[in-house]
Design an enzyme around this catalytic site. Structure first.
Site, PDB file in Angstrom:
ATOM      1  N   ASP A  20     -13.433  33.551   0.813  1.00 48.17           N
ATOM      2  CA  ASP A  20     -13.361  34.106   2.087  1.00 48.17           C
ATOM      3  C   ASP A  20     -13.543  32.776   2.989  1.00 48.17           C
ATOM      4  OD1 ASP A  20     -12.591  35.676   4.141  1.00 48.17           O
ATOM      5  OD2 ASP A  20     -14.519  37.006   4.048  1.00 48.17           O
ATOM      6  N   HIS A  62      -6.198  27.522   4.429  1.00 42.82           N
ATOM      7  CA  HIS A  62      -5.873  27.832   3.145  1.00 42.82           C
ATOM      8  C   HIS A  62      -5.544  26.655   2.127  1.00 42.82           C
ATOM      9  CE1 HIS A  62      -5.767  31.858   4.409  1.00 42.82           C
ATOM     10  NE2 HIS A  62      -4.938  31.848   5.092  1.00 42.82           N
ATOM     11  N   LEU A 107     -11.578  27.782 -21.147  1.00 40.86           N
ATOM     12  CA  LEU A 107     -11.680  28.804 -19.898  1.00 40.86           C
ATOM     13  C   LEU A 107     -10.525  29.519 -19.519  1.00 40.86           C
ATOM     14  CD1 LEU A 107     -13.435  29.251 -17.015  1.00 40.86           C
ATOM     15  CD2 LEU A 107     -12.121  27.471 -16.279  1.00 40.86           C
TER      16      LEU A 107
HETATM   17  C1  V07 Z   1      -4.367  30.691  -2.244  1.00 44.34           C
HETATM   18  C2  V07 Z   1      -5.961  29.086  -1.546  1.00 44.34           C
HETATM   19  C3  V07 Z   1      -7.487  29.254  -1.998  1.00 44.34           C
HETATM   20  C4  V07 Z   1      -8.169  30.069  -0.899  1.00 44.34           C
HETATM   21  C5  V07 Z   1      -7.701  31.475  -0.925  1.00 44.34           C
HETATM   22  C6  V07 Z   1      -6.550  31.971  -0.370  1.00 44.34           C
HETATM   23  C7  V07 Z   1      -5.260  31.090  -0.265  1.00 44.34           C
HETATM   24  C8  V07 Z   1      -4.463  28.922  -5.390  1.00 44.34           C
HETATM   25  C9  V07 Z   1      -3.531  29.933  -5.509  1.00 44.34           C
HETATM   26  C10 V07 Z   1      -2.963  30.052  -7.009  1.00 44.34           C
HETATM   27  C11 V07 Z   1      -2.333  31.325  -7.430  1.00 44.34           C
HETATM   28  C12 V07 Z   1      -2.103  31.716  -8.693  1.00 44.34           C
HETATM   29  C13 V07 Z   1      -1.843  30.705  -9.403  1.00 44.34           C
HETATM   30  C14 V07 Z   1      -2.308  29.382  -9.029  1.00 44.34           C
HETATM   31  C15 V07 Z   1      -2.605  29.065  -7.872  1.00 44.34           C
HETATM   32  C16 V07 Z   1      -3.426  30.782  -4.397  1.00 44.34           C
HETATM   33  C17 V07 Z   1      -2.490  32.291  -3.233  1.00 44.34           C
HETATM   34  C18 V07 Z   1      -3.568  31.847  -1.988  1.00 44.34           C
HETATM   35  C19 V07 Z   1      -1.912  33.277  -2.750  1.00 44.34           C
HETATM   36  F1  V07 Z   1      -1.353  30.959 -10.798  1.00 44.34           F
HETATM   37  N1  V07 Z   1      -4.813  28.957  -4.077  1.00 44.34           N
HETATM   38  N2  V07 Z   1      -4.132  30.023  -3.557  1.00 44.34           N
HETATM   39  N3  V07 Z   1      -2.574  31.825  -4.272  1.00 44.34           N
HETATM   40  N4  V07 Z   1      -5.140  30.323  -1.370  1.00 44.34           N
END
Ligand code: V07
Length: 264
Positions: free
Chosen positions: A38, A55, A149
């Protein structure tokens, strides 16, 4: 009392010493760490930047923390990337978020392979955009033979919805005569959740000052240690992770091996 219960980050009052970080090297590393990442929007606002910049920065933090968890010997890292509630955000923000998995994987997949990390998902994939789904499938497919992991992303995930889905399946089993209602037990429910093959989280971390679990892994967190910090996710680093693990280790030490014997 509050601090004692929740181990809220006190690093401003008590600088975190290297000595306590050393605790991490010892035994009792949490097998499964779950994180509610968050504070990306708040991090950006503080710097007069758009929310999406937060983000993007938060994505870099995931790389850092994944590397650190991998080096420490954590077995499962579950990250709450997108909740079922997140659809309520402005359309442009949701579209940006849905591009992040592709961005993340384009640059990080080679390192995930090198580090023997396996990518997994929990949540409802069907309603994600096609391009997001293909990126996720590609990552899971490419890493499915990895044995290190488990990097488990919660995408379009909601804890209550997960329990409802498990109950629907169990009711179907009952209707088909495969399960007697009187025999329904906790194991049946655990085995029908999306985490059926994973150990329950030992440690839950939530960043950015909110002290609630927001529909995250409701069933699985029954015996989990919680650690909350005021640090926004983009500022979360290796020292924060080690501090959380150290607090976890000290709490477990205090239990004196009585955990699981009715004391929790
Ligand atoms: C998202 C960046 C990190 C902070 C939290 C919200 C925003 C990495 C992914 C991701 C998801 C699946 C995957 C590889 C990377 C991601 C969303 C949002 C929706 F296989 N960061 N991140 N997906 N944020």
């Amino acid at each position: 009392m509050f601090k004692k219960l929740f181990g809220k980050n006190t690093s401003k009052e008590q600088p975190f010493s290297d000595e306590s970080v050393d605790l991490v090297k010892g035994e009792d590393i949490p097998t499964h760490i779950a994180i509610i990442m968050d504070g990306n929007g708040r991090w950006a606002k503080k710097r007069s930047m758009p929310r999406v910049a937060g983000h993007h920065e938060g994505m870099k933090t995931i790389r850092k923390i994944t590397r650190c968890a991998c080096d420490i010997g954590v077995k499962v890292l579950t990250l709450y990337a997108f909740s079922t509630e997140n659809w309520k955000r402005p359309k442009s923000e949701v579209e940006f978020l849905m591009r992040l998995p592709e961005q993340f994987l384009t640059s990080f997949l080679p390192e995930l392979m090198e580090r023997n990390i396996k990518v997994e998902m929990i949540g409802v994939m069907d309603s994600l955009p096609d391009h997001t789904q293909s990126a996720l499938k590609k990552a899971m497919e490419a890493t499915k033979g990895n044995t290190g992991l488990i990097l488990n992303f919660a995408m379009n995930y909601g804890g209550r919805a997960e329990i409802v889905m498990a109950m629907q399946q169990l009711m179907k089993d009952a209707e088909a005569g495969k399960l007697a209602i009187d025999e329904l037990n906790e194991q049946h429910i655990s085995q029908h959740l999306m985490t059926a093959h994973l150990p329950e989280p030992d440690l839950l971390i939530r960043t950015s000052g909110e002290v609630r679990i927001s529909n995250f892994m409701l069933w699985q967190l029954a015996y989990t240690e919680f650690w909350f910090t005021d640090t926004h996710w983009p500022d979360f680093d290796e020292t924060c992770l080690k501090e959380a693990i150290s607090v976890y280790q000290n709490r477990n030490r205090r239990y004196g091996g009585l955990k699981g014997e009715g004391t929790n």
